[in-house]
Design an enzyme around this catalytic site. Structure first.
Site, mmCIF file in Angstrom:
data_model
loop_
_atom_site.group_PDB
_atom_site.id
_atom_site.type_symbol
_atom_site.label_atom_id
_atom_site.label_comp_id
_atom_site.label_asym_id
_atom_site.label_seq_id
_atom_site.Cartn_x
_atom_site.Cartn_y
_atom_site.Cartn_z
ATOM 1 N N ASP A 470 8.705 53.305 -24.805
ATOM 2 C CA ASP A 470 8.800 54.730 -25.113
ATOM 3 C C ASP A 470 10.035 55.008 -25.973
ATOM 4 O O ASP A 470 10.960 54.191 -26.066
ATOM 5 C CB ASP A 470 8.860 55.541 -23.817
ATOM 6 C CG ASP A 470 8.177 56.891 -23.936
ATOM 7 O OD1 ASP A 470 7.969 57.360 -25.077
ATOM 8 O OD2 ASP A 470 7.848 57.493 -22.889
ATOM 9 N N ASP A 540 1.233 63.298 -25.704
ATOM 10 C CA ASP A 540 1.437 63.610 -24.292
ATOM 11 C C ASP A 540 0.453 64.663 -23.807
ATOM 12 O O ASP A 540 0.355 64.915 -22.599
ATOM 13 C CB ASP A 540 2.862 64.118 -24.063
ATOM 14 C CG ASP A 540 3.886 62.995 -24.055
ATOM 15 O OD1 ASP A 540 3.484 61.816 -24.003
ATOM 16 O OD2 ASP A 540 5.098 63.298 -24.103
#
Length: 730
Positions: A470, A540
């Site tokens: 990430d 997301d």
């Protein structure tokens, strides 16, 4: 453009790919698949573009190129001649590929052809300044299967003094002269990525860029150009491409004074310079581009095929993506051995193949305020390390994955307290935090070593099959005080070079480990990072309805094979929209299926539905991930409907997904006309979810399904259906 026949160059058209150079006319011709790319050396020794389009006959040969006429004294021929790579000098006003400042203040650079080499399907053309020992090597390689051309440039300083590169591109693509071009590109923001935009190309310049230190969601480094009014999916000339660079980047689309369109791309020139010492060189990123005569749908399919065959790890046969479960939404930061083992049992019961523990397993990580940078297993949450959990996951026939964010650090961490100088910063200036974290300066050799070593140690000590890598903020204060001031801006290049080298080194040392590129959603997806990572995280935003548009936009540039798509809870966290579990699964099954819902809240009927859907996905996974994607009905522009079809490489099987936003005024769902089937083959149709119309034949020809079509019974709000087709054996 003059074309004539040169018998000595006639070559069999059956050859799939070739590079030829005509010594008489000084013309290079690159052919592959259904594409020809032609350029030559003109009388001023500049490299001049001649043709880029549908593959020509092998006997077609181009006359020697000549400088094209200018437009009065204001725009000399240097500006109107279509050049492959042009430096800023000699009165150039269009976008340059290279701009240099020399120590004596001179900024004029004029490049001329010196030599070339051809090795297989790789062409290198060497240029040199008219007086100084500055060289540029232009590199070309065309993919035989798709005709996608890979370009890059290497700038070499063979002078006795350092020079400063202020702007550099990988090259310029020039389209035929016309007034009716339309540009497509992708824009977005967090939770709203992959918006497909279009606009007419008019005199002037359109800049697509990121100044964020990484690819960014605001613009993605992909473009497609066609003729305004041409059919969207099936026909018409389309020129398309993407930049393989994960740092700050820029693509300029410029219509010049004589209505030629130039597309120039490379690292962003904003806040950029690169000091090149004597004997040093700088290699630019790869800039990929292709052409098709068969519409934007074909352009996407060619890119998908190219990515699968030439870009991804494991190409030309990358692994299929396993069905994944990620425990983030179930536990957040509150991970521990017992709770993760209980979730693993539930995930295994529905057929999950990979179990991933997300944030919260390391350091003193209780929330997003602390712990980043301290990559040791939290002894309270996992008193015996990760091994007991990993063994449990393996006993359930799943492999194990872990979340990491290697490029970031919290100020509240042991690492930052020990090395506050390791972050991007300007001396004496505030350090802007994002998500309570700062960006480690990966350009520093000691930071690069630290990041590689902790990841290597983690993988050596644990049987980990997958890392979710990430990257949850963009750059600020991009300073590098440890080096000389004139070298600080090298951070934009060296950071990315070190990122790629870490990934490459990890893959070589741990070849079984797979990696996902995630950046707070889709903020680092490009053809550069995809060369080192097996999958990417598009957004997301996992709301299954929003995902129809997000995934539609994503697939214009990138293959569904890498597009992670999770089934999460309803109501969704972002929109608080309620959607059925079937709908959520069918939305996600158009990509690489993952599950992120809190299984602790599921009822028995939810597990039964999920088990059925996961089993169905495994049956069609190869078609979705490796097949040809057809957009039958677009979800864009407020459409009430969305339909996609994926067809297997051998055209013997297909799967179609259909979605309805809401019914109105008793109108039925539009008839679905399939594509990509073999007209004379007989296909059996089967409903996977939802119902087909009662008069649908069980078996019919490919021509029937494409010309007569299929009706599905969808009524109400947020409804979905899927069906498959398979060739019936004779």
């Amino acid at each position: 453009m003059t074309i004539f026949i040169a018998p000595q160059l006639i070559r069999a058209q059956t050859e799939n790919a070739s590079i030829r150079f005509d010594k008489q006319t000084q013309v290079f011709r690159i052919d592959a698949a259904d594409v020809s790319y032609v350029f030559g050396i003109n009388e001023k020794k500049a490299i001049q573009t001649l043709y880029w389009g549908k593959r020509l006959n092998a006997a077609d040969t181009f006359a020697a190129p000549v400088y094209e006429p200018g437009v009065a004294a204001f725009d000399a021929s240097n500006n109107t001649t279509r050049q492959e790579f042009v430096a800023w000098g000699a009165g150039l006003y269009v976008e340059p590929d290279l701009k240099i400042t020399f120590p004596d203040g001179n900024r004029d650079l004029v490049l001329q052809y010196v030599s070339h080499t051809i090795a297989g399907n790789h062409l290198t053309v060497r240029l040199k300044d008219i007086s100084r020992e500055v060289y540029v090597e232009l590199q070309y390689e065309m993919d035989p299967a798709t005709g996608v051309l890979r370009r890059s440039a290497e700038v070499q300083n063979k002078t006795s003094s350092p020079l400063t590169i202020e702007q550099v591109s990988s090259g310029t693509w020039t389209l035929p002269r016309a007034q009716d071009y339309r540009l497509r590109y992708l824009t977005g923001r967090w939770a709203g990525e992959w918006n497909l935009r279009e606009q007419l190309i008019q005199p002037g310049k359109t800049i697509l860029e990121s100044r964020r230190g990484s690819t960014g969601a605001q613009n993605n480094p992909w473009f497609a150009i066609d003729r305004n009014g041409s059919n969207d999916q099936d026909s018409g000339d389309v020129w398309f491409g993407g930049l393989g660079w994960s740092g700050s980047w820029k693509i300029s689309i410029e219509q010049d004074q004589v209505q030629q369109v130039r597309v120039t791309g490379g690292p962003n020139s904003f806040d950029f310079d690169y000091r090149l010492a004597p004997g040093e060189s700088l290699q630019t990123p790869y800039f990929y581009a292709g052409y098709t005569h068969d519409g934007i749908g074909s352009a996407s399919r060619l890119l998908h095929r190219f990515e699968l065959g030439s870009v991804l790890p494991g190409a030309p046969h990358p692994k299929l993506r396993p069905v994944l479960y990620n425990s983030w939404e179930a536990t957040g930061f509150n991970v521990n051995e017992a709770a993760q083992e209980a979730l693993a049992e539930k995930a295994a019961s529905i057929g999950v193949e990979r179990f991933v523990v997300d944030d919260g397993w390391f350091g003193k990580r209780a929330d997003d305020h602390a712990g980043l940078g301290d990559w040791y297993v939290n002894p309270v949450k996992f008193p015996n390390g990760l091994k007991p959990l990993i063994d449990k996951v393996h006993s359930l026939n799943m492999d194990f994955g872990l979340w990491v964010e290697p490029e970031m650090v919290n100020p509240d961490s042991d690492l930052y307290r020990k090395h506050p100088d390791w972050v991007l910063n300007f001396t004496g200036r505030p350090r802007t935090e994002g998500r309570n974290q700062l960006v480690l300066n990966l350009a520093r050799p000691d930071v690069r070593e630290y990041v590689f070593n902790f990841l290597d140690k983690l993988l050596n000590e644990n049987d980990i099959a997958f890392l979710k890598w990430d990257y949850n903020r963009n750059w600020s204060e991009p300073g590098w005080p440890a080096v000389a001031p004139e070298d600080e801006k090298k951070v934009y290049i060296t950071y990315e070079q070190n990122l790629y080298s870490i990934l490459e080194q990890l893959r070589k040392k741990h070849p079984a480990v797979e990696i996902e590129s995630c950046s707070g959603g889709g903020s680092r997806v490009d053809l550069g990072i995809m060369h080192y990572t097996d999958e990417v995280w598009p957004s997301d935003n996992t709301d299954a309805f929003d995902r129809l548009k997000i995934q539609d936009g994503f697939t214009y540039a990138y293959t569904p094979a890498v597009m992670m798509a999770w089934v999460t809870d309803s109501p969704s966290q972002l929109n608080h929209r309620t959607l059925s579990l079937d709908y959520r699964f069918l939305s996600s099954m158009q990509g690489s299926l993952g599950i992120g819902a809190n299984l602790n809240d599921w009822k028995p009927e939810d597990f039964a539905t999920a088990k059925k859907m996961v089993a169905q996905y495994k049956q069609i996974r190869e078609i979705v991930q490796r097949g040809s994607l057809y957009r039958l009905i677009s979800p864009q522009n407020g459409s009430e409907h969305s339909v996609t079809e994926s067809v297997s490489a051998d055209q013997n099987a297909a799967v179609t997904f259909a979605f309805l936003h809401s019914s109105g005024m008793l109108y039925p769902f539009p008839r679905i006309y399939l594509r990509g089937l073999k007209p004379d083959s007989m296909y059996r149709i089967e409903a996977l979810d939802g119902k087909l119309a009662s008069d649908t034949p069980a078996v019919a020809s490919g021509a029937f399904w494409m010309q007569n079509g299929v009706d599905v019974n969808l009524q109400g709000d947020f409804q979905a259906a899927a069906f498959s087709l398979k060739v019936v054996a004779n």
